[in-house]
Design a protein around this motif. Sequence first.
Motif, PDB file in Angstrom:
ATOM      1  N   LEU A   5      40.533  44.172  64.374  1.00  0.00           N
ATOM      2  CA  LEU A   5      41.573  45.103  64.822  1.00  0.00           C
ATOM      3  C   LEU A   5      42.751  44.337  65.411  1.00  0.00           C
ATOM      4  O   LEU A   5      43.919  44.647  65.125  1.00  0.00           O
ATOM      5  CB  LEU A   5      40.988  46.072  65.854  1.00  0.00           C
ATOM      6  CG  LEU A   5      41.940  47.132  66.413  1.00  0.00           C
ATOM      7  CD1 LEU A   5      42.484  48.034  65.313  1.00  0.00           C
ATOM      8  CD2 LEU A   5      41.241  47.961  67.499  1.00  0.00           C
ATOM      9  N   GLY A  46      34.391  48.048  61.184  1.00  0.00           N
ATOM     10  CA  GLY A  46      34.192  49.100  62.171  1.00  0.00           C
ATOM     11  C   GLY A  46      33.097  50.073  61.764  1.00  0.00           C
ATOM     12  O   GLY A  46      32.237  50.449  62.579  1.00  0.00           O
ATOM     13  N   LEU A  47      33.106  50.487  60.491  1.00  0.00           N
ATOM     14  CA  LEU A  47      32.045  51.372  60.004  1.00  0.00           C
ATOM     15  C   LEU A  47      30.689  50.671  60.046  1.00  0.00           C
ATOM     16  O   LEU A  47      29.664  51.299  60.354  1.00  0.00           O
ATOM     17  CB  LEU A  47      32.367  51.820  58.575  1.00  0.00           C
ATOM     18  CG  LEU A  47      33.523  52.802  58.413  1.00  0.00           C
ATOM     19  CD1 LEU A  47      33.806  53.060  56.931  1.00  0.00           C
ATOM     20  CD2 LEU A  47      33.204  54.127  59.122  1.00  0.00           C
ATOM     21  N   CYS A  82      43.408  48.936  57.088  1.00  0.00           N
ATOM     22  CA  CYS A  82      42.364  49.965  57.187  1.00  0.00           C
ATOM     23  C   CYS A  82      41.083  49.514  56.506  1.00  0.00           C
ATOM     24  O   CYS A  82      39.978  49.741  57.014  1.00  0.00           O
ATOM     25  CB  CYS A  82      42.860  51.267  56.577  1.00  0.00           C
ATOM     26  SG  CYS A  82      44.158  52.087  57.523  1.00  0.00           S
ATOM     27  N   GLY A  87      38.517  48.474  58.987  1.00  0.00           N
ATOM     28  CA  GLY A  87      37.700  49.675  58.903  1.00  0.00           C
ATOM     29  C   GLY A  87      36.299  49.418  58.374  1.00  0.00           C
ATOM     30  O   GLY A  87      35.322  50.029  58.846  1.00  0.00           O
ATOM     31  N   SER A  88      36.161  48.525  57.392  1.00  0.00           N
ATOM     32  CA  SER A  88      34.838  48.238  56.839  1.00  0.00           C
ATOM     33  C   SER A  88      33.926  47.641  57.899  1.00  0.00           C
ATOM     34  O   SER A  88      32.738  47.997  57.989  1.00  0.00           O
ATOM     35  CB  SER A  88      34.962  47.284  55.649  1.00  0.00           C
ATOM     36  OG  SER A  88      35.552  46.057  56.040  1.00  0.00           O
TER      37      SER A  88
END
Length: 614
Positions: A101, A39-40, A32, A36-37
């Motif tokens: 991912l 993705g953000l 995540c 996630g970093s």
Amino acid sequence: MDMLWIVPVLPLAGFLILCVTEGKLPKVVVACIGAGSVGLSAVVATLVGWEFVASGSTSYSQVLWTWMVVGDFDVSVSLYLDYLALVMVGVITGVGFLIHLYATGYMWEEEGYSRFFAYMNLFVFAMLLLVLGDSLLLLFLGWEGVGLCSYLLIGFFHKDPENGYAARKAFVVTRVGDTALILGLFLLFRELGTLDIQQSLEGARTAWPEGSTMNTAIALLLLGGAIGKSAQAPLQTWLPDAMAGPTPVSALIHAATMVTAGVYLIARMQDLYLLSETATWCVAVVGLVTLFIASFTALMQSDIKRVLAFSTMSQIGYMFFALGVGAWSAAIFHLMTHAFFKALLFLASGSVILALHHEQDMFKMGGLWRKLPIPFWSMFIGSAALVALPLTSGFVSKDAILLTAAHSESFGMTFWAFAAGAAFMTSLYTVRMMYLTFFGETKTEPHDKSRANMWLPLLVLSALSIGGGWLGFTVLATLFGDKGVHFELHLKEFVAIATMCIPLLGVLVGYLIFATNVVDRKKISDSPFGKSVGRFWFVGWGFDWIYDTLVVKPFRWFARVNKSDAVDFVFRFTTLVARIFHNLLTVSQNGRLRWYALTMFSGLLFVLIVVALI
């Protein structure tokens, strides 16, 4: 647009968190944070880009703080956004997120899961710093940062000595180019007194006339740096060995982002090259030679990742070629579409490799198209874009390059013919790769370990590989205004028809050679001439042999001869002198009271005699 600073900070924060926790977090949390970093960061980049385009601005600068002030030398940590940087940020964060991912599933069973994503996050931060930095000093920091991350990720499986060798080779070879880049920056600062990119370009236009020797020298030194980082001839030898790293690393660093840093550098410093016909000619020749060599070498490889590695060298060569012939926007356009289909090819090949228990030899594959449907169709679409079949993203961008070259008065049809010949070879080795991997007899039974987080990026990249080319070449053409060479596509022109048909002809010939018995391949390959040529192409036209003969072996010989190291003699002599004085002093300091009293009395008597005589 005030949120621009958040784009590089988010991956940096992911790296710091993963480093501080020292791999103690659960894998789900690591995934995540790692994916996630990025993705953000992609989400924030999209919002910033949308606001930037809506504002109608051509550039935006955000000063964060002053780094240093030394006399007249003032360097600020500031970010610069224009359409060129926007395209690069979109590729880095968008494609980068999809690869992250995918990696959450691909690397799940490997050791060092947290360490892997820490390195990947650090790489994304360094790459964003490279493309957003408003000064050449910040660009250089990002430049060296991606070099460091490349070393760490190529040698990620560090227990295998060969991986460590590949990592060191990449680090050393790219340092050659980096040395040229540093010299170019020093020379640029000495002449213009600034490392700010926009001020440097404006100063170059003012200070130097067209054809200036100093401008040409600086442009060629910057080209040297770009050649090393982007694996162009003659510094291309590190990239095939870099496939020792995990497949997501190959997709992110050695296909979609880091190897395009050299393309970005030349595009960013465009005005320097527009002032020097010699430098632009050298850029075009470097790209043309590389794409020609790499396309033939890829035809002889048996490792599926090495085929894609030489394909990457070839496609980056097209970008250099485009920059050299004046197709500036087409070069960046191809950079974007190449990121789509080459990342797709690497990730799809990674799924095949994982399903075959980490087997990478194409001659041990075969018959997989029904057993691995998602990897097959993903590689089929990626291959179609790589070959530049009509209606794919690769067709739009590559044809823009070839047609611009054909319409260029300075380069003309000769350069077009060589580039078109390399496009034909691209079709041949791509058909060979697809046939050996997915058709024919099944030699290794697959065990599909793909998860949803692995095939979802393949689907997205497949869509981009088909439709990404239609995002708008006319929009990308505004990147460089009217400075580039433009063309109009007339289907009635022979060159336009030939450019479109050559890849199709290559696919047909490849099918006849590799999928049918129309041509006796074995007879050709087993002939003395075929063996010699095949061996020459297989080893990358002998560049490694040349470097081993002229550099590596002489260096090792000198190291053996100079085993004791003559330089150490100076330091050993210094320690010898210090030891002698130490021994003399230790004799006088023996700890005996009467000895100390005698020496004190003798010293006092000596002083009195000297005073009396004077």
